[in-house]
Design a protein around this motif. Sequence first.
Motif, mmCIF file in Angstrom:
data_model
loop_
_atom_site.group_PDB
_atom_site.id
_atom_site.type_symbol
_atom_site.label_atom_id
_atom_site.label_comp_id
_atom_site.label_asym_id
_atom_site.label_seq_id
_atom_site.Cartn_x
_atom_site.Cartn_y
_atom_site.Cartn_z
ATOM 1 N N ARG A 565 0.823 -1.224 0.148
ATOM 2 C CA ARG A 565 0.037 0.228 -0.104
ATOM 3 C C ARG A 565 0.800 1.166 0.265
ATOM 4 N NH1 ARG A 565 -5.420 -0.379 1.972
ATOM 5 N NH2 ARG A 565 -5.336 1.939 0.836
ATOM 6 N N THR A 566 0.688 2.443 -0.784
ATOM 7 C CA THR A 566 0.928 4.043 -0.416
ATOM 8 C C THR A 566 0.314 4.324 1.158
ATOM 9 O OG1 THR A 566 0.572 3.790 -2.986
ATOM 10 C CG2 THR A 566 0.758 6.182 -1.733
ATOM 11 N N THR A 567 1.692 4.466 0.911
ATOM 12 C CA THR A 567 1.252 5.124 2.564
ATOM 13 C C THR A 567 -0.204 6.330 2.311
ATOM 14 O OG1 THR A 567 2.741 7.829 2.340
ATOM 15 C CG2 THR A 567 3.956 4.663 3.545
ATOM 16 N N TYR A 568 -0.055 6.513 3.846
ATOM 17 C CA TYR A 568 -1.466 8.016 3.955
ATOM 18 C C TYR A 568 -0.883 8.590 3.512
ATOM 19 C CZ TYR A 568 -5.424 8.541 6.861
ATOM 20 O OH TYR A 568 -6.457 9.039 7.558
ATOM 21 N N TYR A 569 0.715 9.400 3.817
ATOM 22 C CA TYR A 569 0.554 10.823 3.843
ATOM 23 C C TYR A 569 0.551 10.897 2.227
ATOM 24 C CZ TYR A 569 4.503 14.221 2.606
ATOM 25 O OH TYR A 569 5.024 15.159 2.005
ATOM 26 N N GLU A 570 1.354 10.024 1.593
ATOM 27 C CA GLU A 570 1.720 10.104 0.249
ATOM 28 C C GLU A 570 0.697 10.010 -0.758
ATOM 29 O OE1 GLU A 570 5.422 7.964 -1.222
ATOM 30 O OE2 GLU A 570 4.414 6.725 -0.573
ATOM 31 N N LEU A 571 -0.637 9.588 0.096
ATOM 32 C CA LEU A 571 -2.207 9.504 -0.589
ATOM 33 C C LEU A 571 -2.885 10.755 -1.269
ATOM 34 C CD1 LEU A 571 -3.000 5.982 0.729
ATOM 35 C CD2 LEU A 571 -2.981 6.397 -2.070
ATOM 36 N N TYR A 572 -2.565 11.466 0.478
ATOM 37 C CA TYR A 572 -3.728 12.214 0.405
ATOM 38 C C TYR A 572 -2.572 13.731 -0.032
ATOM 39 C CZ TYR A 572 -5.344 16.433 2.523
ATOM 40 O OH TYR A 572 -6.639 17.606 2.696
ATOM 41 N N LYS A 573 -1.439 13.308 -0.326
ATOM 42 C CA LYS A 573 -0.948 14.830 -1.188
ATOM 43 C C LYS A 573 -1.189 14.941 -2.403
ATOM 44 C CE LYS A 573 3.440 14.058 -1.914
ATOM 45 N NZ LYS A 573 4.638 13.427 -1.792
ATOM 46 N N TYR A 574 -0.989 13.543 -3.358
ATOM 47 C CA TYR A 574 -1.773 13.157 -4.479
ATOM 48 C C TYR A 574 -2.651 13.693 -4.913
ATOM 49 C CZ TYR A 574 2.072 9.799 -5.288
ATOM 50 O OH TYR A 574 3.689 9.273 -4.657
ATOM 51 N N VAL A 575 -4.284 13.701 -3.431
ATOM 52 C CA VAL A 575 -4.976 14.554 -3.706
ATOM 53 C C VAL A 575 -5.403 15.541 -3.966
ATOM 54 C CG1 VAL A 575 -7.428 14.715 -2.585
ATOM 55 C CG2 VAL A 575 -6.859 11.575 -2.691
ATOM 56 N N MET A 576 -4.142 15.938 -3.195
ATOM 57 C CA MET A 576 -4.505 17.512 -2.636
ATOM 58 C C MET A 576 -3.697 18.009 -4.187
ATOM 59 S SD MET A 576 -5.668 18.563 0.316
ATOM 60 C CE MET A 576 -4.715 20.286 0.037
ATOM 61 N N MET A 577 -2.555 17.836 -4.591
ATOM 62 C CA MET A 577 -2.131 17.687 -6.072
ATOM 63 C C MET A 577 -3.113 17.811 -7.004
ATOM 64 S SD MET A 577 1.319 15.986 -5.274
ATOM 65 C CE MET A 577 2.349 16.961 -7.054
ATOM 66 N N ALA A 578 -3.961 16.783 -6.962
ATOM 67 C CA ALA A 578 -5.147 16.511 -8.118
ATOM 68 C C ALA A 578 -5.493 17.714 -7.414
ATOM 69 C CB ALA A 578 -5.945 15.421 -8.141
ATOM 70 N N LEU A 579 -6.644 18.197 -7.055
ATOM 71 C CA LEU A 579 -7.224 18.978 -6.560
ATOM 72 C C LEU A 579 -7.199 20.654 -6.955
ATOM 73 C CD1 LEU A 579 -8.531 18.286 -2.752
ATOM 74 C CD2 LEU A 579 -9.666 18.576 -5.371
ATOM 75 N N LYS A 580 -5.186 20.503 -6.641
ATOM 76 C CA LYS A 580 -5.441 22.736 -8.104
ATOM 77 C C LYS A 580 -4.462 21.867 -8.974
ATOM 78 C CE LYS A 580 -2.808 22.706 -3.177
ATOM 79 N NZ LYS A 580 -1.266 23.481 -2.412
ATOM 80 N N GLY A 581 -4.628 20.572 -10.257
ATOM 81 C CA GLY A 581 -4.382 20.607 -11.376
ATOM 82 C C GLY A 581 -2.939 19.941 -11.509
ATOM 83 N N GLU A 582 -2.118 19.886 -10.421
ATOM 84 C CA GLU A 582 -1.256 19.525 -10.665
ATOM 85 C C GLU A 582 -0.777 18.337 -10.551
ATOM 86 O OE1 GLU A 582 0.852 20.917 -6.983
ATOM 87 O OE2 GLU A 582 0.899 23.319 -7.653
#
Length: 689
Positions: A565-582
Amino acid sequence: MTKDVKYADKDFLYKQKAIFEVLQHVHQHEVHTQLWEDSKLYKVDEHFNDYTNVTAVKEFWMYYEYGMLPFDEIFTIFSEVHRKQFISLFNFFYYAKDWDTFYKSMVWARFHINEGMFVYALTSAVLHRKDLVGIVLPAPYEIYPFYYFNSEVIQIAQQYKMQGFYGMKKYGDMYTVTIPSNYTGWYKHTNPEQKLSYFMEDIGLNSYYYYFNLDYPFWLGGKEYGLYKDRRGEFYFYFYQQFLARYYLERLSNDMGIIPEFSWSEPIKTGYYPDLRYYNGVYFPARDNYYYVNTEYNYYYIQMIEMYEKRIMDAIDMGFFYTYDGQRIDLTKPESIEYLGNLFQSNPDSYNTRMFGYMELYAKMLLSASPEHFETYKVIPGVLEQFETAMRDPLFYQLYKRFVKYYWQFKNYLPSYTYDEIFYPGVKIQNVEVDKLVTYFDKFESDITNAVDVEVYDEKMPMSEMKKFGKIAHYQGEDFVIKASQYRLNHLPFTIKLDVMSDKATKAYVKVFLGPKYDSYGNLYTINENRENFFELESWLVDLKVGINKLVHTSTDFSYYVKDRTTYYELYKYVMMALKGEYKFPLDMSEAHCGFPSRLMLPKGKKGGMPYQLFFYVTPYLAPKVEQFSTYDYAMSCGVGSGARYMTGYPFGYPLDRKINEMYWYTPNMMYYDVMIFHKTDTEINAVY
């Protein structure tokens, strides 16, 4: 050919972000400011009509107003009082009409319901609501590290936080500390069974078992929740039979014999010291070696278990049983395994609550050695009474060996498969090649930041978006992540090559089983006695053409397994980046929850190599019955291919599930193939491979 990858839209990302946030630091009530504010705005008793089952939600509200399990008390689904409250909470989530209602219900419950009950109910609801298919849940060992990492690791993590991370180095934009974590058997060795602690306590394996019991909960009925088509009773038995087979392969790698058995009337030889503690500081109960369960306090429960076991044996021997309302259930046909499996699960569809009771629940309660409690909510469940921890205990395997015996008792009454039932006319396996099989231990890091309490968000401090989440815990304005590092079993990738001759173009099903060659004393296993020890390594569909078919299948493509599994921190970081279009957040099920850990595909083997054997079998593809097709939804929710074993109409374990008539067993469409499994150190792996 590159498969089309779908990506999450804004609506999905906001849902995903909310799920990540609400599961963070669940024992702290004001870490997430916005969630806290949202929860205070929702008045449940003013919104009953926002649920599809008003009666169920009103029942939940009655429980809540009367008084439910308090904060910081230990939750276990094995407590009848806890279970009734929990089911009402699950219904509160499950029957929300839309996402808006679900979100409000979720954040309200986050701050008003016992933390353990909340996590279990929310996870169950996310897995069973159709509108949340694809939502990624953080790994359970990162939501609740207390159930997966020894108390020494939790203590060190909390000390780092309390002592201000003295000496910690900053990597990038945050402080990170990694704590070495050992297994119980390496730290407190109480009996030989703990030689296998690296397997029994593997966080991936225990997560798999946890999710299995959420995908098919014993407390959840089938028809109302869409589970009645999934061959649930049959799968129950096959699931445990396969666990036992895989466990036995690991025992052989460690020079250990067959799985021991126990008696309710004799001291139980195998003790267990779990070295785990709950969030509230209470330690999981330990069970001494030669634990005597047959005491005056347990006579009633032992009597009930033995009565249930006798009823099941009698039903199998007679070939039928009657339900409490007089319905006769036939147990003489192969498909009757569905009824038998449901008897053991004691689920609401199983006909059996009066006649066969809760044998599994009683047994785990007795064997956990948990202390007697005198207050409704002051319980201290043992490891067997929590799905997150049950597989850590060696007695888990002894208990289910006892139950799976009834599965084999049933199967042994069925006639052996005839030659025509196992033969595939015109199809022959001509040759098999398998790469060298090599295992090793390597380090794996888990995010255990949830094991420590964090500071409440303070707007006066400079805070990044990640800090506002709370998961990226902060100390005096600085981000930090605490990780635990474990050595976990792994293996090198390998490829299987089969040459299959066919005299016609046909759709076929290839099955590969892994089993022992010799017993623990070096005696060669006979085919019949060994069939119970084979672990279904892989199955896949192929389109055979006329002539030689060169089939190539690589372990990285095996369909039953999930990656780390991908770590909790990395998963959340990806979601935050996706919300910003990054970043584009993929909807590829790469975080699938319901597959066996790919790391544990192979048993450890030995340094000089240990003999095992593969059994290859090619059979005509048999489509599942239409009424069983909800298994397809289950399979797809776990990622492409991970449900492949459910996608045929054959019995689970076919053709090894019945007694073998050796007079006509060896058909051209099957082959046994000897292999050696070598175990290397990580240094040897890095130097050579």
